[in-house]
Enzyme design. Structure first.
Site, PDB file in Angstrom:
ATOM      1  N   LEU A   1       0.737  -1.011   0.087  1.00 14.86           N
ATOM      2  CA  LEU A   1      -0.185  -0.066  -0.045  1.00 14.86           C
ATOM      3  C   LEU A   1       1.020   1.447   0.165  1.00 14.86           C
ATOM      4  CD1 LEU A   1      -2.629  -1.078   2.627  1.00 14.86           C
ATOM      5  CD2 LEU A   1      -3.030  -1.024   0.093  1.00 14.86           C
TER       6      LEU A   1
ATOM      7  N   ASN B   1       0.450   4.042   1.123  1.00 15.72           N
ATOM      8  CA  ASN B   1       0.531   4.865   2.513  1.00 15.72           C
ATOM      9  C   ASN B   1       1.095   4.023   3.554  1.00 15.72           C
ATOM     10  OD1 ASN B   1      -0.714   7.009   1.316  1.00 15.72           O
ATOM     11  ND2 ASN B   1      -2.704   6.307   1.635  1.00 15.72           N
ATOM     12  N   CYS B   2       1.642   2.737   3.412  1.00 18.48           N
ATOM     13  CA  CYS B   2       1.972   1.814   4.500  1.00 18.48           C
ATOM     14  C   CYS B   2       3.576   2.382   4.721  1.00 18.48           C
ATOM     15  CB  CYS B   2       2.226   0.577   4.151  1.00 18.48           C
ATOM     16  SG  CYS B   2       2.678  -0.598   4.944  1.00 18.48           S
ATOM     17  N   ASP B   3       3.663   2.750   5.950  1.00 22.23           N
ATOM     18  CA  ASP B   3       5.340   2.916   6.231  1.00 22.23           C
ATOM     19  C   ASP B   3       6.286   1.875   5.958  1.00 22.23           C
ATOM     20  OD1 ASP B   3       4.676   5.264   7.231  1.00 22.23           O
ATOM     21  OD2 ASP B   3       4.326   4.873   9.117  1.00 22.23           O
TER      22      ASP B   3
ATOM     23  N   ARG C   1       7.179   1.728   2.242  1.00 20.76           N
ATOM     24  CA  ARG C   1       7.773   3.021   2.034  1.00 20.76           C
ATOM     25  C   ARG C   1       9.235   2.379   2.132  1.00 20.76           C
ATOM     26  NH1 ARG C   1       4.439   7.680   4.287  1.00 20.76           N
ATOM     27  NH2 ARG C   1       2.703   7.842   2.862  1.00 20.76           N
TER      28      ARG C   1
END
Length: 106
Positions: free
Chosen positions: A6, A8-10, A13
């Site tokens: 995803l 927005n997933c840290d 990232r």
């Protein structure tokens, strides 16, 4: 290398930052190909489903009892992430050991 996760997933990232040349596929918008999802299910079993997620907590018991692949196709954000495919070798999640193992393959 393909990183499924995803945007927005840290954790995703971090994987993308470590491997900026990898292709990123957002599981919500792009999905995961059936053959990759099946291979991941075979390799990781029930660990592929993130039972600590908000999505999981929002499911009723009947839906939680749905076969894993069907459940992940309906709710892609339930997949533990990132799922990383390096020349058909799959890695699930992200930590220093996984990063080292992936670098050893490259």
């Amino acid at each position: 290398m393909i990183i499924y996760g995803l945007k927005n997933c840290d954790t995703c990232r971090k994987a993308i930052k470590a491997f900026p040349d990898a292709t990123f596929r957002d599981v919500r918008s792009d999905g995961v190909p059936d053959e990759v999802l099946q291979a991941a299910s075979d390799a990781f079993g029930s660990a592929l489903v993130n039972t600590r997620s908000t999505t999981w907590r929002g499911l009723d018991e009947a839906e939680r009892d749905t076969p894993q692949l069907t459940l992940l196709k309906r709710h892609p954000s339930l997949m533990k992430r990132p799922l990383i495919d390096v020349d058909n070798s799959l890695f699930l999640s992200w930590n220093i050991d996984i990063e080292r193992d992936i670098r050893a393959l490259l």
